[in-house]
Motif scaffolding. Structure first.
Motif, short mmCIF file in Angstrom:
data_model
loop_
_atom_site.label_atom_id
_atom_site.label_comp_id
_atom_site.label_asym_id
_atom_site.label_seq_id
_atom_site.Cartn_x
_atom_site.Cartn_y
_atom_site.Cartn_z
N GLU A 352 0.81 -1.22 -0.03
CA GLU A 352 -0.07 0.08 -0.05
C GLU A 352 0.85 1.30 0.17
OE1 GLU A 352 -4.04 -1.18 2.65
OE2 GLU A 352 -2.36 -1.29 3.44
N LEU A 353 2.15 1.18 0.09
CA LEU A 353 2.86 2.37 0.06
C LEU A 353 3.59 2.71 -1.14
CD1 LEU A 353 4.98 1.65 3.59
CD2 LEU A 353 3.22 3.31 3.10
N PRO A 354 3.93 3.78 -1.45
CA PRO A 354 4.63 3.95 -2.68
C PRO A 354 6.17 3.50 -2.84
CG PRO A 354 4.69 5.86 -1.20
CD PRO A 354 3.89 4.96 -0.76
N ASP A 355 6.64 3.29 -4.02
CA ASP A 355 8.01 2.90 -4.28
C ASP A 355 8.84 3.93 -3.52
OD1 ASP A 355 10.72 2.72 -6.01
OD2 ASP A 355 9.50 0.90 -5.98
N LYS A 356 9.84 3.33 -2.63
CA LYS A 356 10.83 4.27 -2.01
C LYS A 356 11.78 4.79 -2.85
CE LYS A 356 14.25 3.77 1.77
NZ LYS A 356 14.68 2.91 2.83
N LYS A 357 12.02 4.03 -3.82
CA LYS A 357 13.13 4.59 -4.91
C LYS A 357 12.68 5.83 -5.50
CE LYS A 357 15.87 0.07 -5.38
NZ LYS A 357 16.26 -0.81 -6.10
N GLU A 358 11.58 5.49 -6.08
CA GLU A 358 10.87 6.66 -6.81
C GLU A 358 10.86 7.97 -6.03
OE1 GLU A 358 10.01 6.79 -9.99
OE2 GLU A 358 11.38 4.98 -10.12
N ILE A 359 10.55 7.93 -4.75
CA ILE A 359 10.16 9.01 -3.91
C ILE A 359 11.67 9.61 -3.64
CG2 ILE A 359 9.54 9.73 -1.43
CD1 ILE A 359 7.25 8.93 -3.34
N LEU A 360 12.42 8.82 -3.59
CA LEU A 360 13.96 9.39 -2.96
C LEU A 360 14.53 10.01 -4.27
CD1 LEU A 360 15.33 6.66 -0.95
CD2 LEU A 360 14.69 8.77 -0.06
N LYS A 361 14.12 9.63 -5.73
CA LYS A 361 14.53 10.30 -6.80
C LYS A 361 14.21 11.72 -6.81
CE LYS A 361 15.03 6.19 -9.59
NZ LYS A 361 14.42 5.37 -10.87
N LYS A 362 13.03 12.07 -6.42
CA LYS A 362 12.48 13.21 -6.39
C LYS A 362 12.45 14.21 -5.19
CE LYS A 362 8.83 11.44 -9.55
NZ LYS A 362 7.16 11.74 -9.67
N VAL A 396 14.01 23.84 -10.48
CA VAL A 396 13.45 22.45 -10.31
C VAL A 396 12.62 21.82 -11.26
CG1 VAL A 396 12.09 21.25 -8.64
CG2 VAL A 396 13.74 22.59 -8.01
N GLY A 397 11.56 22.75 -11.69
CA GLY A 397 10.65 22.29 -12.68
C GLY A 397 11.44 21.84 -14.11
N ILE A 398 12.49 22.62 -14.47
CA ILE A 398 13.28 22.33 -15.72
C ILE A 398 13.99 20.91 -15.52
CG2 ILE A 398 15.37 23.07 -17.06
CD1 ILE A 398 14.39 25.82 -16.68
N ILE A 399 14.62 20.88 -14.21
CA ILE A 399 15.43 19.54 -13.85
C ILE A 399 14.33 18.24 -14.04
CG2 ILE A 399 16.10 18.22 -11.89
CD1 ILE A 399 17.65 20.84 -10.81
N GLY A 400 13.09 18.50 -13.46
CA GLY A 400 12.02 17.69 -13.55
C GLY A 400 11.64 17.19 -15.26
N LEU A 403 14.58 15.16 -16.25
CA LEU A 403 14.63 13.87 -16.14
C LEU A 403 13.48 12.89 -16.32
CD1 LEU A 403 15.82 14.40 -12.23
CD2 LEU A 403 17.30 13.44 -14.15
N GLY A 404 12.54 13.53 -17.01
CA GLY A 404 11.33 12.86 -17.74
C GLY A 404 10.39 12.69 -16.62
N HIS A 405 10.34 13.41 -15.59
CA HIS A 405 9.26 13.29 -14.46
C HIS A 405 7.85 14.17 -14.91
CE1 HIS A 405 12.51 12.16 -11.68
NE2 HIS A 405 12.25 11.23 -12.11
N ASN A 406 8.22 15.33 -15.78
CA ASN A 406 7.05 15.85 -16.14
C ASN A 406 6.08 16.58 -15.36
OD1 ASN A 406 8.00 15.29 -19.05
ND2 ASN A 406 6.89 13.33 -18.77
N GLU A 407 6.62 16.81 -13.93
CA GLU A 407 5.60 17.41 -13.09
C GLU A 407 5.33 19.08 -13.46
OE1 GLU A 407 8.87 16.02 -11.81
OE2 GLU A 407 7.78 14.67 -10.64
N MET A 408 6.32 19.83 -14.26
CA MET A 408 5.99 21.13 -14.61
C MET A 408 6.35 21.27 -15.96
SD MET A 408 7.53 24.28 -12.44
CE MET A 408 7.10 26.09 -12.80
#
Length: 655
Positions: A352-362, A396-400, A403-408
């Motif tokens: 039920e928890l999110p992936d730890k590695k994915e969280i730490l990446k962000k 930070v948005g540009i970094i995202g 990195l292909g995270h596409n938050e912003m």
């Protein structure tokens, strides 16, 4: 998962936010008008950024233009047709005229600046008309965006300024001419254009804009995921996630209701799924979200006003608020823990928890917050810190994106400019209306009269004066945002507390706290009502539960007035560490007593002893600490040594 437990859709979140948060209830345009609003709002933000970067615009021009932009957007986004069943010719004319007049009164200062300076105190007929229109526009804007209470209070103060000779007893004074009232309210820096609106123009807008940019990076959802990672597996995990996530959300949000809706739509369904009662689930989120406004480093708009009123740096205010804020959230966390232990509620499973590695990446998403905190700690101005924070969110948005995270996305930068301007409208309306109140106080000496009257009514005693101030703050807060509430109470009530020998910081922080807790105090309790809308519980009962969870917010202000060391006033590092340690232990005792559970269910006599013992530990002092600690150590021994015995008895009864 049962049918009444579900995550809210974006549309449902918007509907709930519009219902309980007036400032978010914009009229929805399409086509040309939609883009006009976007361009106007973005232009407003760009003007504020320009003013902050170059700082060459005098206050007499910056503040009226800030007001002009704000009023124009208010009358476009909160049009008359929004409040009537059927639009007619009158509403069409009004909705066309009001934004034009709003822009006109704001930019009148720009066109007439030199002449207004020259004829100061000898204003002509046009000046009077424009000033009168400005006052009326501000009053009506506050009604549309903020609510009836502050509008009524502003009108009351205007009536008092004119007809003071009709008021009884110590309130009576000769009254002023219309010309004097209008000129003072709009052509000096002591009325509408006074300190509250100045703070909005110089600081608050930029931090709201920073929050809008930060939200575009996806940090809101990241706070939830990070909270899940840290607290999700613990006993009663989802409730602790709500506490932790809301504390983080509060660093960028100035609205308890907005915090409830954004964070609660995620945390409340999780709590309900694991078995938390509807009212308790809603109460946890409401109490935690309300506390976001007292959580440094941002602390909502009122903290900037406090810094200006007291004459301290914003960072000094944030430092002073740190210990009480941590105590507040510690209290909620402990109560949640005891409730979970008492009812046997589990934490979340690994699945039920999110992936730890994915969280730490962000983790890079937190960079803007560290930038703001670091700059404020180093002594940089709030303006420079906010601008740097905005720039860091773009980076930070540009970094995202890289990195292909596409938050912003790039277009989000433009829309963040729009969102920041929209977020400021409630603050502009509230601070402008509060300027009328402050202006009347400075013009008539009413503040001193109120302070003297309050002291006389309370018999010159500190505790009754504090109690009356608390009640008035909560009543005002039931229909006014924290910003307006704080301005009113700090103008009227704080001087009375200061006259009784309390440091200005403690007096202002006292009014600030009780203005905030009004969001969870029945019968209005907007944050609790919004939370109950998500949880499906009863609103009043949710508010009562939230008040119990947030008990620290009702206790701590009295403590730091009586012992300002809790605000790090006149204390050393060692004393501070001792105060923090004993206060945390004290919150443990209070929480256990209120929840009726520690290592095992508590008998009534244990509860009766635990609560005052906890209070004694929160109050700094050798005698109180010794007695409080002694009682809690005794209770600890009794609880710890008897819990196994009680378990054996319970097991035997089951068999």
């Amino acid at each position: 998962m049962s049918q009444d437990i579900k995550h809210l859709t974006e549309k449902e979140m918007h509907q709930l936010l519009s219902k309980y948060d007036r400032e978010s209830n914009f009229y929805k345009y399409t086509g040309f008008m939609k883009w006009l609003v976007t361009i106007l709002a973005a232009g407003f933000s760009l003007f504020q950024i320009y003013a902050a970067l170059f700082g060459n615009i005098p206050l007499q021009l910056l503040v009226p233009v800030h007001l002009g932009f704000g009023l124009t957007l208010i009358y476009i986004l909160f049009p008359t047709k929004k409040y009537v069943k059927k639009s007619n010719l009158f509403t069409i004319i009004l909705d066309f005229l009001l934004p034009i007049l709003s822009a006109g009164v704001g930019f009148y200062w720009v066109f007439e600046y030199k002449d207004l300076i020259i004829r100061a105190g000898n204003y002509n007929q046009l000046d009077f008309v424009m000033g009168l229109i400005a006052i009326l526009l501000v009053v009506e804007a506050s009604r549309r965006v903020v609510g009836i209470p502050i509008t009524v209070i502003a009108l009351f103060f205007l009536i008092y300024a004119k007809f003071g000779n009709y008021f009884p007893s110590f309130l009576s004074f000769r009254g002023l001419s219309y010309e004097r009232i209008v000129s003072h309210m709009y052509y000096t820096l002591d009325g509408i254009l006074g300190t509250p609106l100045q703070v909005s123009a110089k600081f608050i807008f930029l931090f709201l804009l920073f929050g809008a940019f930060l939200e575009k990076t996806g940090v809101g959802q990241y706070f939830n995921d990070l909270a899940l990672l840290i607290a999700g597996k613990r006993v009663g995990g989802p409730a602790k996630v709500a506490v932790f996530s809301s504390a983080l959300q509060g660093t960028i949000s100035g609205s308890s209701v907005a915090n409830v809706v954004t964070s609660g739509s995620f945390t409340i369904p999780m709590m309900r799924k694991l078995g938390y009662r509807k009212e308790f689930a809603g109460a946890v989120e409401a109490a935690a979200s309300t506390g976001g406004q007292i959580m440094p480093p941002i602390m909502g708009a009122a903290a900037f006003l406090m810094a200006e009123f007291i004459g301290m740096s914003y960072w000094d205010i944030a430092k002073a608020a740190a210990v009480p804020a941590i105590l507040y959230f510690t209290g909620i966390w402990i109560m949640v823990h005891f409730e979970a232990k008492r009812t046997g509620l589990r934490g979340l499973t690994d699945e039920e928890l999110p992936d730890k590695k994915e969280i730490l990446k962000k983790l890079y998403l937190l960079i803007p917050l560290f930038v703001i905190i670091g700059l404020l700690m180093s002594g940089k101005s709030a303006t420079f810190s906010a601008i740097s924070g905005i720039l860091s969110t773009i980076i930070v948005g540009i970094i995202g994106m890289l990195l292909g995270h596409n938050e912003m996305k790039l277009k989000d930068i433009f829309f963040a400019l729009e969102d920041g301007a929209k977020a400021s409208l409630g603050v502009i309306a509230a601070t402008a209306a509060a300027g009328i109140i402050v202006g009347t106080v400075t013009l008539t000496g009413l503040g001193l009269k109120f302070a003297n009257g309050l002291i006389e009514f309370s018999g010159g005693l500190l505790i009754p004066t504090l109690f009356l101030t608390m009640i008035s703050s909560i009543i005002l807060g039931m229909g006014s945002p924290t910003t307006a509430n704080y301005i009113i109470t700090s103008t009227i009530a704080a001087p009375a507390i200061i006259q009784l020998g309390v440091p200005a910081l403690a007096a202002h922080m006292f009014t600030f706290y009780f203005g905030i807790v009004a969001d969870i105090t029945p019968p209005v309790a907007l944050a609790a009502f919004a939370a109950s809308g998500i949880a499906g519980g009863k609103p009043i009962r949710t508010g009562a539960e939230a008040t119990r969870l947030a008990i620290a917010a009702f206790i701590i202000p009295y403590i730091f007035v009586l012992s300002p060391q809790l605000l790090l006033v006149n204390t050393t590092i060692l004393k501070t560490l001792w105060i923090i340690t004993t206060a945390f232990v004290g919150m443990l005792g209070i929480s256990a007593g209120l929840m009726g559970y520690w290592f095992r269910p508590m008998y009534w006599i244990e509860r009766v002893l635990a609560i005052p013992a906890g209070l004694m530990l929160i109050v700094p002092g050798l005698w109180t600490d010794s007695v409080g600690l002694g009682i809690l150590v005794l209770l600890f021994i009794i609880q710890f040594t008897t819990r196994k015995k009680m378990k054996k008895i319970a097991n035997a009864e089951v068999k």
